[in-house]
Design an enzyme around this catalytic site. Structure first.
Site, PDB file in Angstrom:
ATOM      1  N   LYS A  22       0.858  -1.205   0.000  1.00 44.22           N
ATOM      2  CA  LYS A  22       0.000   0.000   0.000  1.00 44.22           C
ATOM      3  C   LYS A  22       0.889   1.249   0.000  1.00 44.22           C
ATOM      4  O   LYS A  22       0.684   2.166  -0.787  1.00 44.22           O
ATOM      5  CB  LYS A  22      -0.874   0.018   1.237  1.00 44.22           C
ATOM      6  CG  LYS A  22      -1.550   1.347   1.532  1.00 44.22           C
ATOM      7  CD  LYS A  22      -2.445   1.317   2.753  1.00 44.22           C
ATOM      8  CE  LYS A  22      -1.716   1.527   4.019  1.00 44.22           C
ATOM      9  NZ  LYS A  22      -1.429   2.927   4.367  1.00 44.22           N
ATOM     10  N   ASN A  23       1.912   1.243   0.873  1.00 43.91           N
ATOM     11  CA  ASN A  23       2.712   2.459   1.055  1.00 43.91           C
ATOM     12  C   ASN A  23       3.758   2.676  -0.012  1.00 43.91           C
ATOM     13  O   ASN A  23       4.460   3.687   0.003  1.00 43.91           O
ATOM     14  CB  ASN A  23       3.343   2.449   2.460  1.00 43.91           C
ATOM     15  CG  ASN A  23       2.282   2.621   3.528  1.00 43.91           C
ATOM     16  OD1 ASN A  23       1.122   2.920   3.224  1.00 43.91           O
ATOM     17  ND2 ASN A  23       2.642   2.399   4.772  1.00 43.91           N
ATOM     18  N   CYS A 116      -5.296  11.967  12.310  1.00 44.72           N
ATOM     19  CA  CYS A 116      -5.993  10.692  12.477  1.00 44.72           C
ATOM     20  C   CYS A 116      -5.699  10.211  13.900  1.00 44.72           C
ATOM     21  O   CYS A 116      -5.045  10.897  14.683  1.00 44.72           O
ATOM     22  CB  CYS A 116      -5.547   9.674  11.447  1.00 44.72           C
ATOM     23  SG  CYS A 116      -3.818   9.286  11.592  1.00 44.72           S
ATOM     24  N   ARG A 121      -0.212  14.619  12.592  1.00 44.33           N
ATOM     25  CA  ARG A 121       0.314  14.430  11.231  1.00 44.33           C
ATOM     26  C   ARG A 121       0.534  15.776  10.511  1.00 44.33           C
ATOM     27  O   ARG A 121      -0.118  16.089   9.538  1.00 44.33           O
ATOM     28  CB  ARG A 121      -0.607  13.544  10.394  1.00 44.33           C
ATOM     29  CG  ARG A 121      -1.138  12.315  11.078  1.00 44.33           C
ATOM     30  CD  ARG A 121      -0.097  11.241  11.319  1.00 44.33           C
ATOM     31  NE  ARG A 121       0.444  10.625  10.136  1.00 44.33           N
ATOM     32  CZ  ARG A 121      -0.107   9.574   9.513  1.00 44.33           C
ATOM     33  NH1 ARG A 121      -1.242   9.102   9.961  1.00 44.33           N
ATOM     34  NH2 ARG A 121       0.439   9.060   8.441  1.00 44.33           N
ATOM     35  N   ASP A 124       4.670  20.325   8.066  1.00 47.37           N
ATOM     36  CA  ASP A 124       5.715  21.378   8.083  1.00 47.37           C
ATOM     37  C   ASP A 124       6.982  20.975   7.347  1.00 47.37           C
ATOM     38  O   ASP A 124       7.597  21.787   6.639  1.00 47.37           O
ATOM     39  CB  ASP A 124       6.029  21.789   9.527  1.00 47.37           C
ATOM     40  CG  ASP A 124       6.467  20.602  10.375  1.00 47.37           C
ATOM     41  OD1 ASP A 124       5.784  19.563  10.325  1.00 47.37           O
ATOM     42  OD2 ASP A 124       7.481  20.694  11.064  1.00 47.37           O
ATOM     43  N   ASP A 304       4.612   0.806  12.119  1.00 48.63           N
ATOM     44  CA  ASP A 304       3.394   0.178  11.580  1.00 48.63           C
ATOM     45  C   ASP A 304       3.234  -1.268  12.036  1.00 48.63           C
ATOM     46  O   ASP A 304       2.216  -1.886  11.759  1.00 48.63           O
ATOM     47  CB  ASP A 304       3.397   0.224  10.053  1.00 48.63           C
ATOM     48  CG  ASP A 304       3.203   1.634   9.556  1.00 48.63           C
ATOM     49  OD1 ASP A 304       3.404   1.866   8.349  1.00 48.63           O
ATOM     50  OD2 ASP A 304       2.872   2.501  10.374  1.00 48.63           O
ATOM     51  N   ARG A 396      -8.746  -0.388   4.775  1.00 47.08           N
ATOM     52  CA  ARG A 396      -7.901   0.633   4.136  1.00 47.08           C
ATOM     53  C   ARG A 396      -6.554   0.048   3.745  1.00 47.08           C
ATOM     54  O   ARG A 396      -5.943   0.477   2.765  1.00 47.08           O
ATOM     55  CB  ARG A 396      -7.648   1.805   5.103  1.00 47.08           C
ATOM     56  CG  ARG A 396      -8.875   2.603   5.443  1.00 47.08           C
ATOM     57  CD  ARG A 396      -8.520   3.828   6.247  1.00 47.08           C
ATOM     58  NE  ARG A 396      -7.494   4.625   5.560  1.00 47.08           N
ATOM     59  CZ  ARG A 396      -7.106   5.821   5.969  1.00 47.08           C
ATOM     60  NH1 ARG A 396      -7.621   6.340   7.062  1.00 47.08           N
ATOM     61  NH2 ARG A 396      -6.199   6.509   5.313  1.00 47.08           N
TER      62      ARG A 396
END
Ligand code: EPZ
Length: 418
Positions: A22-23, A116, A121, A124, A304, A396
């Site tokens: 996914k990432n 989230c 998150r 900057d 994760d 997701r």
């Protein structure tokens, strides 16, 4: 809302295959905006987040077609530079279109991504990096707007090796004149996959996977076909499933180097991990022992995988200490694990886990993607039934995880959307 029911305490046995990352897919989909032709991505997982990114690309004017695990993206028709709030809020990673839009159109206007469960998150580091490249950045009316073009060669030092900022800045630099150097860049495998994808389109990038990345600007990028790398976090999740169920599972379609931090921790815990060219076998049946874990940027232990390994440590008698250094609020799964009898105390970013030889099934709620995965894993160990709500979070990032786990003997069913 759909839910999962897991009936536990059966060792999992069999072979399971990992889907595409996914990432890795998400930034590569954003990078397809850089190409004024068609890109073909293969091995793409079937996930909600991928659907949201496809919506984002279509809002910008690209054409996206999906055939099974193949995604065909035509960036030649991109004619907008603004990403509205309803998409940006739905999925943080949609902000990855900003770098590509700045590179190609020298203009981008992206609504702030939502925070989230795991943290605020901020953006900057992305915005400071764009400014160092010579873009004028305005933040107003809930939007981040970038305008102008690069000053030519630039050197950017990231305060923190942010994965998203590294990816966004790589994409912003790729079509700009001059050479951009990113220092203190993130080293995750997904960054390397993005570099490989961009270089196959004609970019000139070197150093991904190390902490300094050098991007030499080029004038255009061409069409390409690319297979995304396997999902190292899904692989890690299945490895923990084998250990927590005290089973024996062979996991195929894994890049060993990408899961090395999880392999070494599982071995420290006492699981037997055998590696082959075709995949990894995890045997969890031996005597498992507590361990101390600190999440770190790659190649450290991945944040994760923190909820998932916490579930495992909750099932091992003894005291384990887990420190979450990446996100400020990534312990939302603790109160849900406690409902199952886990003994976990949280002090700031430190969790002290007093593992037990039994957990009880309970009704619990997924608070975010990886927390949901951790609850499935805990349910595999617990006595009785674990009823998991809000599995939209799980959808997701996991491609039909209950079907995959059923195939190795898990008693897990998905309840009807009531
Ligand atoms: C990526 O998120 C992943 N998402 C996350 O995976 C993963 O947890 C994270 O990297 C860390 O590995 C995708 O790749 C789509 P960061 P990203 O920028 O890029 C702070 C999952 O479960 N930060 O490396 O957003 C930030 O608040 C998801 O698949 C700033 O302060 O992560 C965090 O504390 C969850 N300012 C830390 O850096 C910034 O401008 C790491 O964030 C950017 C980040």
């Amino acid at each position: 809302m759909d839910y999962l029911v897991v009936r536990g305490s059966k060792p999992l046995k069999g072979q399971i295959s990992v889907s595409g990352s996914k990432n890795s897919t998400l930034p590569i989909m954003a990078a397809s905006l850089l190409c004024s032709g068609e890109v073909v991505l293969t091995g793409v997982p079937d996930l909600e987040d991928i659907k949201v990114m496809a919506q984002a690309l279509e809002i910008l004017g690209a054409k996206v077609k999906r055939e099974k695990d193949v995604l065909i993206i035509d960036g030649s028709t991109v004619n907008k530079i603004e990403l509205p709030e309803e998409i940006s809020r739905k999925m943080r990673a949609s902000n990855l279109v900003m770098g590509a839009l700045l590179s190609r159109f020298h203009h981008a206007r992206v609504a702030y991504p939502g925070g989230c469960a795991i943290g605020t998150r901020p953006m900057d580091l992305h915005l400071k990096g764009f400014q160092s490249m010579g873009f004028t950045i305005k933040e107003e009316f809930g939007f981040m707007e970038g305008l102008g073009s690069s000053l030519g060669s630039q050197e950017i030092l990231l305060d923190f090796p942010s994965v998203g900022a590294t990816e966004n800045l790589m994409m912003a630099a790729v079509l700009l004149p001059g050479t951009t150097i990113l220092r203190n860049a993130a080293r995750e495998p997904e960054i390397v996959d993005l570099q490989n994808f961009l270089n196959r389109m004609g970019a000139k990038i070197r150093g991904a996977g190390l902490d300094t990345i050098r991007i030499e600007g080029v004038s255009r990028l061409g069409s390409v076909e690319h297979a995304v790398i396997p999902d190292r976090i899904e692989a890690g999740t299945f490895m923990v499933a084998a250990a927590i169920s005290r089973g024996e599972v062979f996991i195929e379609n894994v890049v060993l180097e990408h899961v090395q931090p999880v392999v070494s921790k599982l071995r420290e815990i006492g699981a037997e991990v055998l590696t082959y060219n075709s995949g990894i076998k995890v045997v969890g049946g031996g005597r498992l022992r507590p361990a101390d874990i600190k999440t770190m940027p790659y190649p450290g232990f991945p944040t994760d995988m923190q909820p998932q390994i916490m579930a495992l440590l909750s099932s091992i008698v003894g005291t384990s200490v887990l420190v979450e250094t990446i996100f400020e609020n990534r312990f939302m799964h603790v109160q849900e694990l406690r409902r199952m009898g886990a003994d976990i105390k949280v002090e700031g970013r430190v969790a002290i886990i007093k593992g037990k030889n039994r957990l009880e099934g309970a009704s619990v709620e997924a608070t975010d993607l990886r927390a949901g995965a951790a609850l499935i894993l805990a349910g595999l160990f617990a006595d009785g039934e674990t009823h998991i709500n809000r599995i939209d979070h799980i959808d997701r990032g996991y491609d039909k995880i209950h079907v995959k786990l059923q195939s190795i003997g898990a008693d897990i069913t998905r309840g009807p959307r009531t």
